[in-house]
Scaffold this active site. Structure first.
Site, PDB file in Angstrom:
ATOM      1  N   CYS A 194      52.246  11.742  38.745  1.00 30.02           N
ATOM      2  CA  CYS A 194      51.083  12.537  39.134  1.00 30.02           C
ATOM      3  C   CYS A 194      51.018  12.624  40.641  1.00 30.02           C
ATOM      4  O   CYS A 194      50.821  11.619  41.315  1.00 30.02           O
ATOM      5  CB  CYS A 194      49.802  11.906  38.598  1.00 30.02           C
ATOM      6  SG  CYS A 194      48.306  12.698  39.187  1.00 30.02           S
ATOM      7  N   PHE A 223      55.259  29.114  27.191  1.00 30.07           N
ATOM      8  CA  PHE A 223      55.505  29.209  25.747  1.00 30.07           C
ATOM      9  C   PHE A 223      56.917  29.716  25.461  1.00 30.07           C
ATOM     10  O   PHE A 223      57.120  30.589  24.612  1.00 30.07           O
ATOM     11  CB  PHE A 223      54.468  30.105  25.079  1.00 30.07           C
ATOM     12  CG  PHE A 223      53.087  29.519  25.066  1.00 30.07           C
ATOM     13  CD1 PHE A 223      52.807  28.392  24.312  1.00 30.07           C
ATOM     14  CD2 PHE A 223      52.066  30.089  25.821  1.00 30.07           C
ATOM     15  CE1 PHE A 223      51.532  27.839  24.307  1.00 30.07           C
ATOM     16  CE2 PHE A 223      50.786  29.544  25.817  1.00 30.07           C
ATOM     17  CZ  PHE A 223      50.512  28.416  25.053  1.00 30.07           C
ATOM     18  N   CYS A 224      57.872  29.163  26.195  1.00 25.51           N
ATOM     19  CA  CYS A 224      59.266  29.590  26.023  1.00 25.51           C
ATOM     20  C   CYS A 224      59.845  28.927  24.781  1.00 25.51           C
ATOM     21  O   CYS A 224      60.131  27.725  24.767  1.00 25.51           O
ATOM     22  CB  CYS A 224      60.083  29.231  27.265  1.00 25.51           C
ATOM     23  SG  CYS A 224      59.576  30.128  28.745  1.00 25.51           S
ATOM     24  N   LYS A 225      59.987  29.690  23.743  1.00 26.03           N
ATOM     25  CA  LYS A 225      60.562  29.260  22.473  1.00 26.03           C
ATOM     26  C   LYS A 225      61.568  30.330  22.053  1.00 26.03           C
ATOM     27  O   LYS A 225      61.559  31.449  22.591  1.00 26.03           O
ATOM     28  CB  LYS A 225      59.466  29.128  21.413  1.00 26.03           C
ATOM     29  CG  LYS A 225      58.296  28.235  21.816  1.00 26.03           C
ATOM     30  CD  LYS A 225      58.685  26.768  21.837  1.00 26.03           C
ATOM     31  CE  LYS A 225      57.562  25.903  22.406  1.00 26.03           C
ATOM     32  NZ  LYS A 225      56.316  25.960  21.633  1.00 26.03           N
ATOM     33  N   PRO A 226      62.445  30.024  21.109  1.00 21.09           N
ATOM     34  CA  PRO A 226      63.397  31.050  20.657  1.00 21.09           C
ATOM     35  C   PRO A 226      62.679  32.337  20.245  1.00 21.09           C
ATOM     36  O   PRO A 226      61.784  32.331  19.408  1.00 21.09           O
ATOM     37  CB  PRO A 226      64.083  30.378  19.466  1.00 21.09           C
ATOM     38  CG  PRO A 226      64.027  28.918  19.787  1.00 21.09           C
ATOM     39  CD  PRO A 226      62.696  28.721  20.467  1.00 21.09           C
ATOM     40  N   GLY A 227      63.034  33.426  20.910  1.00 24.12           N
ATOM     41  CA  GLY A 227      62.436  34.718  20.605  1.00 24.12           C
ATOM     42  C   GLY A 227      61.046  34.931  21.159  1.00 24.12           C
ATOM     43  O   GLY A 227      60.405  35.939  20.845  1.00 24.12           O
ATOM     44  N   ARG A 228      60.575  34.024  22.010  1.00 22.70           N
ATOM     45  CA  ARG A 228      59.200  34.121  22.494  1.00 22.70           C
ATOM     46  C   ARG A 228      59.120  33.700  23.953  1.00 22.70           C
ATOM     47  O   ARG A 228      59.809  32.781  24.385  1.00 22.70           O
ATOM     48  CB  ARG A 228      58.285  33.221  21.656  1.00 22.70           C
ATOM     49  CG  ARG A 228      56.828  33.237  22.091  1.00 22.70           C
ATOM     50  CD  ARG A 228      56.012  32.237  21.296  1.00 22.70           C
ATOM     51  NE  ARG A 228      54.632  32.201  21.755  1.00 22.70           N
ATOM     52  CZ  ARG A 228      53.734  31.298  21.370  1.00 22.70           C
ATOM     53  NH1 ARG A 228      54.084  30.353  20.516  1.00 22.70           N
ATOM     54  NH2 ARG A 228      52.497  31.334  21.835  1.00 22.70           N
TER      55      ARG A 228
END
Length: 278
Positions: A121, A260-265
């Protein structure tokens, strides 16, 4: 400070980042079972003999952490302004002893602040709210990233979390080439520390990692945006969400922030002009 070595970290050049333990599972409280826990130790960054900050971190890749922290906090502008480093086990943790150029050390003393670390932190210990934000030069627009290549990077992010795979207890930060290939990465119990390690390695590599993006396995806080921008990173991908302050800082310093980096998103918060839909 007493230089007695830690019982758990006798050799600071050969640490695993985890420790074998015994524990009990809910379904069987009579028989302990072996497991692994991620190590978390106090790490002091000591500049020219003066302790500047103590962070809780994984006891691995501390030279890269020291370089990245020094750059992302504005203590130095170039890797060459660090003349030498040693990692030393002390009675309560680890010290990274850093030799700064005289000019940079004078600048550090002029604005020195004491931080007492929680897990990675960087706000803890800041004396005034006005001290939180750092002036960051607006980033140029020198590259574009095809989001069709992001899935490849996401698929291999876990490759740089060997301790995380064992313990479920680390964050990762990796450098993504414009092709989607991961050039390298680091893990740490602290998400900010993992990013600092990556930024330190990027400074060491130089031109080979100039173009591309940083990918982190965590949320995107304002400080992670600020650290990336301080080191000239134009694009930051985060697996989780961004905070409002992170978005404000990214907008102000021209950083492309994607969460929100996810496969396809992927959710683009700021400066989409660097991205190609895919």
């Amino acid at each position: 400070m007493n230089k007695k070595p830690l019982e758990q970290i006798k050799n600071v050049t050969n640490v695993t980042g985890y420790r074998q333990v015994s524990l009990w599972k809910r379904e069987d409280l009579q028989h302990p079972q072996p497991d692994e826990l991620a190590e978390e130790v106090p790490v002091a960054l000591v500049y020219n003999g003066i302790s500047h900050v103590v962070m809780m971190a994984s006891p691995k890749d501390l030279e890269q952490f020291a370089v990245g922290f020094s750059l992302s906090e504005g203590i130095i502008e170039h890797r060459r302004e660090i003349f030498g480093m040693d990692v030393v086990a002390v009675c309560n943790g680890l010290e990274v002893q850093i030799e700064l150029s005289s000019r940079r050390f004078m600048g550090l003393k002029a604005r020195r602040r004491a931080l007492a670390g929680r897990t990675g932190c960087g706000v803890c210990g800041v004396e005034q709210l006005n001290d939180i934000g750092k002036p960051v030069q607006p980033l140029p627009f020198t590259q574009s990233f095809d989001l069709a290549n992001l899935d490849q990077a996401l698929a291999h992010l876990n490759d740089f979390q060997p301790v995380g795979r064992l313990t479920g207890c680390t964050h990762a930060a990796a450098w993504v080439r414009l092709t989607g290939e991961l050039a390298g990465g680091f893990e740490d119990v602290g998400r900010h520390v993992a990013l600092d390690k990556l930024l330190g390695r990027r400074a060491e590599v130089g031109e080979g990692w100039q173009h591309g993006a940083a990918l982190v396995s965590s949320r995107a806080s304002y400080e992670m945006v600020q650290k990336a921008a301080m080191c000239g990173v134009e694009i930051l991908f985060a697996v989780s969400a961004a905070t409002t302050l992170a978005v404000e800082v990214a907008e102000r310093c021209n950083l492309t922030l994607v969460g929100f980096c996810k496969p396809g998103r992927a959710t683009v918060y700021t400066h989409p002009q660097r991205l190609i839909a895919g």
